[in-house]
Structure formats: C-alpha cells, structure tokens
Design a protein around this motif. Structure first.
Motif, PDB file in Angstrom:
ATOM      1  N   ILE A 122       0.852  -1.190   0.000  1.00 47.14           N
ATOM      2  CA  ILE A 122       0.000   0.000   0.000  1.00 47.14           C
ATOM      3  C   ILE A 122       0.888   1.240   0.000  1.00 47.14           C
ATOM      4  CG2 ILE A 122      -1.714   1.335   1.297  1.00 47.14           C
ATOM      5  CD1 ILE A 122      -2.709  -1.348   2.443  1.00 47.14           C
ATOM      6  N   LEU A 123       0.673   2.115  -0.977  1.00 49.53           N
ATOM      7  CA  LEU A 123       1.385   3.389  -1.055  1.00 49.53           C
ATOM      8  C   LEU A 123       0.380   4.515  -0.919  1.00 49.53           C
ATOM      9  CD1 LEU A 123       4.169   4.524  -3.475  1.00 49.53           C
ATOM     10  CD2 LEU A 123       2.073   5.872  -3.318  1.00 49.53           C
ATOM     11  N   LEU A 135      -1.525   8.684   8.321  1.00 45.70           N
ATOM     12  CA  LEU A 135      -2.082   7.482   7.705  1.00 45.70           C
ATOM     13  C   LEU A 135      -0.981   6.586   7.159  1.00 45.70           C
ATOM     14  CD1 LEU A 135      -5.175   8.968   5.836  1.00 45.70           C
ATOM     15  CD2 LEU A 135      -5.154   7.696   7.994  1.00 45.70           C
ATOM     16  N   VAL A 136       0.073   7.194   6.617  1.00 45.49           N
ATOM     17  CA  VAL A 136       1.219   6.392   6.156  1.00 45.49           C
ATOM     18  C   VAL A 136       1.783   5.590   7.313  1.00 45.49           C
ATOM     19  CG1 VAL A 136       3.575   6.482   5.273  1.00 45.49           C
ATOM     20  CG2 VAL A 136       1.816   7.938   4.258  1.00 45.49           C
ATOM     21  N   ALA A 140       0.461   2.216   5.803  1.00 45.67           N
ATOM     22  CA  ALA A 140       1.066   2.054   4.475  1.00 45.67           C
ATOM     23  C   ALA A 140       2.418   1.348   4.518  1.00 45.67           C
ATOM     24  CB  ALA A 140       1.212   3.410   3.801  1.00 45.67           C
ATOM     25  N   ASP A 141       2.790   0.829   3.361  1.00 50.93           N
ATOM     26  CA  ASP A 141       4.107   0.250   3.160  1.00 50.93           C
ATOM     27  C   ASP A 141       5.050   1.241   2.482  1.00 50.93           C
ATOM     28  OD1 ASP A 141       3.394  -2.607   3.934  1.00 50.93           O
ATOM     29  OD2 ASP A 141       1.941  -2.209   2.342  1.00 50.93           O
ATOM     30  N   ALA A 142       4.483   2.291   1.889  1.00 56.58           N
ATOM     31  CA  ALA A 142       5.296   3.276   1.187  1.00 56.58           C
ATOM     32  C   ALA A 142       4.581   4.619   1.189  1.00 56.58           C
ATOM     33  CB  ALA A 142       5.565   2.828  -0.250  1.00 56.58           C
ATOM     34  N   CYS A 143       5.374   5.678   1.106  1.00 61.60           N
ATOM     35  CA  CYS A 143       4.832   7.023   0.944  1.00 61.60           C
ATOM     36  C   CYS A 143       5.365   7.600  -0.352  1.00 61.60           C
ATOM     37  CB  CYS A 143       5.213   7.919   2.124  1.00 61.60           C
ATOM     38  SG  CYS A 143       6.994   8.230   2.277  1.00 61.60           S
ATOM     39  N   ASN A 144       4.679   8.597  -0.888  1.00 56.80           N
ATOM     40  CA  ASN A 144       5.171   9.308  -2.053  1.00 56.80           C
ATOM     41  C   ASN A 144       4.991  10.795  -1.830  1.00 56.80           C
ATOM     42  OD1 ASN A 144       4.574  10.535  -5.037  1.00 56.80           O
ATOM     43  ND2 ASN A 144       6.143   8.947  -5.070  1.00 56.80           N
ATOM     44  N   ILE A 145       6.079  11.535  -1.962  1.00 53.51           N
ATOM     45  CA  ILE A 145       6.114  12.965  -1.694  1.00 53.51           C
ATOM     46  C   ILE A 145       6.643  13.666  -2.933  1.00 53.51           C
ATOM     47  CG2 ILE A 145       7.146  14.758  -0.231  1.00 53.51           C
ATOM     48  CD1 ILE A 145       7.467  12.582   1.943  1.00 53.51           C
TER      49      ILE A 145
END
Length: 235
Positions: A122-123, A135-136, A140-145
């Motif tokens: 989950i990203l 929430l990350v 989550a398993d990954a974040c995106n910035i």
C-alpha cells in the motif's frame, strides 16, 4: 488520459517484471470493495506485481466533469482511511462486515485473494503533516512525496518518523519515494547529483513522468542513459 487500471491490465499482459500501480488513485473514484477487487485482479493476472496507490483526491474539475461526487477535504480523508481499512480487511482472513461512517459492507469476501503475501503493498501519496503522513505511519508500506527539494522532503520524513513513534511503527519498514526532480535527460549529471542528496536523507525510489510528447522515447532514453547510473546510488 486513459483510465488507469484498464491500462495496467494491458501492461500486465505485455510485461513480466514491472511493478504495476497508480500514483495515485483518488479515493473518490471507485467504491472501496470494488477497488479491492480491481487491485486483486491485477495482482492475480500479473503474477503478483500489483501495488495499491491511493490518496485523498484533489482535482475538482475532473470530478465535476465526470459527475463524481467531490466531498470536502475532511470527508475525503475520512473516506481515505475507511477505504484503506476495507482493503486491508478484504486482503485478510476476516471476511466479516465493515461498518464505517461512509462505507458499509455486509461481507468482505475476496476470492481469489491476491498472490502477494500478506497483501499487495500500500502506497499513500501526499505530504500533509497532520493527516496524510499519519495514515502512512498507521497503514502504508510506502509514501510518495513531491520532490520539493531535499531539505523540505527531509522535514516531511522527520514528521513521518514522529507519527511512526506515536503509532508504534518501525519507520525503517516504510519505503520512501518521491515524484519528480530535475529533467533527467536535459542534464543527467545534475539529476543524479540531486538524487544522491535525496538518497542521503532516506529516499530510495523516484517516480518520473515523461517530459516530452514521446513517452516511449523518454522511457527508452531513461533506460539507456539514466537508470544504470541511478541504480548505483545508495544512501
């Protein structure tokens, strides 16, 4: 643009190694139960290569143009958290009901289950410090910035680490990714130097979008000129 998951289904049939995911799907566009089935189907048919990218949605014009309801920001975040909870439940052994403020499922049966275990990664996309990064840390398993510069991104990762401490989550288990950066083909050396600075603060994956009307050529030139050197960058 083309519909995302239909495109990924096509790409799954043409490839063998690519990770397949949207960066990211707005939570408003698909009902959570169906979304779980869509990503499950992609995972099964691709041999276990799906990634579940999700965010709170933002493009009001697109919602209005397609006739998709566009609730206020606070409600979109509530729906985002419920959607993640539903998807995680459907990807578990718990096939019982789900009763939330916005979504209610009488059953969360999901057969067949995804091939990946315990589930597809989950990203969560976004850099909001109060809600998104919390929430990350929680789910989550990954974040995106967005690639807003190493100093700004470092401050966001520091906030994520604080949320992880509150949630009892191991910060190192979250993949940190960015979107964007300098044009990698216009000045490859400058791009790689910037990626070294990002790697030094813990970023381990960069997402790029075509900078020209020739996306195939863009990807081919990335493969020839950039990716071999980019792969050698470590924190």
């Amino acid at each position: 643009m083309l519909e995302g998951y239909a495109c990924l289904g096509f790409v799954a049939g043409q490839t063998r190694n690519l990770r397949l995911g949207l960066l990211v799907s707005g939570v408003t566009y698909r009902h959570p139960g169906l979304l779980a089935k869509i990503v499950t189907t992609l995972d099964v048919l691709s041999g276990g290569r799906a990634m579940f990218g999700i965010g709170a949605a933002w493009y009001d014009r697109e919602h209005e143009g397609l006739g998709v309801p566009y609730p206020p920001l606070a409600e979109r975040f509530e729906r985002l958290e419920e959607t993640i909870q539903i998807v995680r439940q459907m990807w578990s052994e718990n096939d019982g009901p789900y009763d939330g403020a916005h979504y209610r499922l009488a059953e969360t049966i999901n057969v067949p289950q995804p091939l990946q275990r315990p589930r597809p990664p989950i990203l969560i996309g976004g850099a909001g410090e109060k809600k998104t990064l919390r929430l990350v840390a929680k789910y989550a398993d990954a974040c995106n910035i967005f690639a807003m510069g190493p100093e700004v991104v470092k401050s966001k990762l520091d906030v994520l680490a604080q949320h992880c401490e509150i949630e009892g989550r191991d910060y190192s288990t979250i993949q940190k990714t960015i979107l964007g950066g300098p044009d990698p083909l216009a000045d490859t050396d400058a791009f790689l130097a910037e990626m070294e600075r990002y790697a030094a603060i813990g970023i381990d994956h960069v997402q790029l979008a075509p900078q020209t009307p020739d996306p195939v050529g863009f990807a081919a030139r990335l493969g020839d000129r950039v990716i071999p050197r980019l792969a050698g960058i470590t924190a």
